[in-house]
Design a protein around this motif. Structure first.
Motif, PDB file in Angstrom:
ATOM      1  N   ALA A 157       0.850  -1.179   0.000  1.00  0.00           N
ATOM      2  CA  ALA A 157       0.000   0.000   0.000  1.00  0.00           C
ATOM      3  C   ALA A 157       0.893   1.238   0.000  1.00  0.00           C
ATOM      4  CB  ALA A 157      -0.916  -0.008   1.222  1.00  0.00           C
ATOM      5  N   GLN A 178      -1.122   3.121   4.343  1.00  0.00           N
ATOM      6  CA  GLN A 178       0.155   3.389   3.698  1.00  0.00           C
ATOM      7  C   GLN A 178       1.284   2.659   4.434  1.00  0.00           C
ATOM      8  OE1 GLN A 178       0.948   7.518   3.091  1.00  0.00           O
ATOM      9  NE2 GLN A 178       3.037   7.174   2.452  1.00  0.00           N
ATOM     10  N   ASN A 186     -11.794   1.319  -2.251  1.00  0.00           N
ATOM     11  CA  ASN A 186     -11.409   2.611  -1.690  1.00  0.00           C
ATOM     12  C   ASN A 186     -12.673   3.261  -1.141  1.00  0.00           C
ATOM     13  OD1 ASN A 186     -10.504   5.143  -1.025  1.00  0.00           O
ATOM     14  ND2 ASN A 186      -9.554   5.573  -2.991  1.00  0.00           N
ATOM     15  N   LEU A 208      -6.299   5.706  -3.885  1.00  0.00           N
ATOM     16  CA  LEU A 208      -5.593   4.562  -3.315  1.00  0.00           C
ATOM     17  C   LEU A 208      -4.569   4.125  -4.346  1.00  0.00           C
ATOM     18  CD1 LEU A 208      -5.784   2.502  -0.938  1.00  0.00           C
ATOM     19  CD2 LEU A 208      -7.323   1.198  -2.375  1.00  0.00           C
ATOM     20  N   GLY A 215      -2.686   6.091   0.582  1.00  0.00           N
ATOM     21  CA  GLY A 215      -4.102   5.924   0.856  1.00  0.00           C
ATOM     22  C   GLY A 215      -4.369   4.759   1.802  1.00  0.00           C
ATOM     23  N   THR A 216      -5.602   4.677   2.249  1.00  0.00           N
ATOM     24  CA  THR A 216      -6.051   3.565   3.080  1.00  0.00           C
ATOM     25  C   THR A 216      -7.198   2.898   2.351  1.00  0.00           C
ATOM     26  OG1 THR A 216      -5.405   4.652   5.128  1.00  0.00           O
ATOM     27  CG2 THR A 216      -7.039   2.915   5.310  1.00  0.00           C
ATOM     28  N   GLY A 217      -7.113   1.584   2.210  1.00  0.00           N
ATOM     29  CA  GLY A 217      -8.148   0.861   1.481  1.00  0.00           C
ATOM     30  C   GLY A 217      -8.437  -0.475   2.112  1.00  0.00           C
ATOM     31  N   TRP A 262      -1.704   1.193  -4.874  1.00  0.00           N
ATOM     32  CA  TRP A 262      -1.099  -0.040  -4.384  1.00  0.00           C
ATOM     33  C   TRP A 262      -0.197  -0.618  -5.463  1.00  0.00           C
ATOM     34  CZ3 TRP A 262      -5.518  -3.174  -1.582  1.00  0.00           C
ATOM     35  CH2 TRP A 262      -5.877  -2.499  -0.419  1.00  0.00           C
TER      36      TRP A 262
END
Length: 173
Positions: free
Chosen positions: A93, A120, A136, A143, A96-98, A145
């Motif tokens: 990652a 992240q 997302n 996001l 972003g956070t997903g 990745w």
């Protein structure tokens, strides 16, 4: 007799004949997307603009052992349900956070997919043939990745749904 030397030769050959380093620049992986008209949303919500999930090759066909690609998922969007065929994958990652969803089980029971939140700097290992989806849920942050897979180029088998048939729609690359 010669067959017994083959593994040995493959191990020492790179010491005598080194390969060159290959660099892929971010500008070549992530070109600006072409402008697209907004997409209508349900219930009169804000219009979504253009392509919501972008998959780009980063390092492919440099070795038969691995490859790398980048996945960008726009806010409030998700990838298709997919698997990587015979390829194992490591996900990093980058920003972003997903949410990484995975198939709940192989017994056919009706269960929701398993949820793994990745922020992240987090990593995830996805074994071959494992169905998964990237989501997302953010309202305003892309996001990004990075996928490293076994094999010379990425395999992405998009599915119609969990345990579903293969989708025939093209993937944005």
């Amino acid at each position: 007799m010669m067959a017994s030397f083959l593994p040995f030769i493959q191990d020492i050959l790179p010491m005598f004949m080194p390969s060159s380093i290959s660099v892929t620049r971010a500008k070549d992986i992530l070109p600006p997307p072409p402008p697209q008209p907004p997409l209508p949303t349900e219930e009169g919500g804000e219009a979504l603009s253009g392509v919501r999930v972008l998959s780009r090759d980063a390092v492919i066909n440099k070795t038969d052992k691995m490859c790398a690609s980048v996945l960008i998922v726009k806010p409030k969007s998700s990838s298709t349900v997919r698997h990587n065929g015979e390829q194992d994958a490591i996900i990093y990652a980058a920003s972003g956070t997903g949410v990484l969803l995975s198939s709940p089980n192989d017994e056919g029971e009706e269960e929701p997919p398993k949820r793994y939140e990745l922020a992240q700097g987090d990593f995830a290992f996805v074994p071959c043939w494992t169905e998964h989806q990237i989501v997302n849920e953010s309202a305003d942050t892309d996001l990004l990745w990075v996928f490293t897979r076994s094999g010379p180029q990425p395999v992405e088998v998009n599915l119609m749904d969990w345990g579903g048939a293969e989708a025939k729609a093209p993937v944005n690359r």
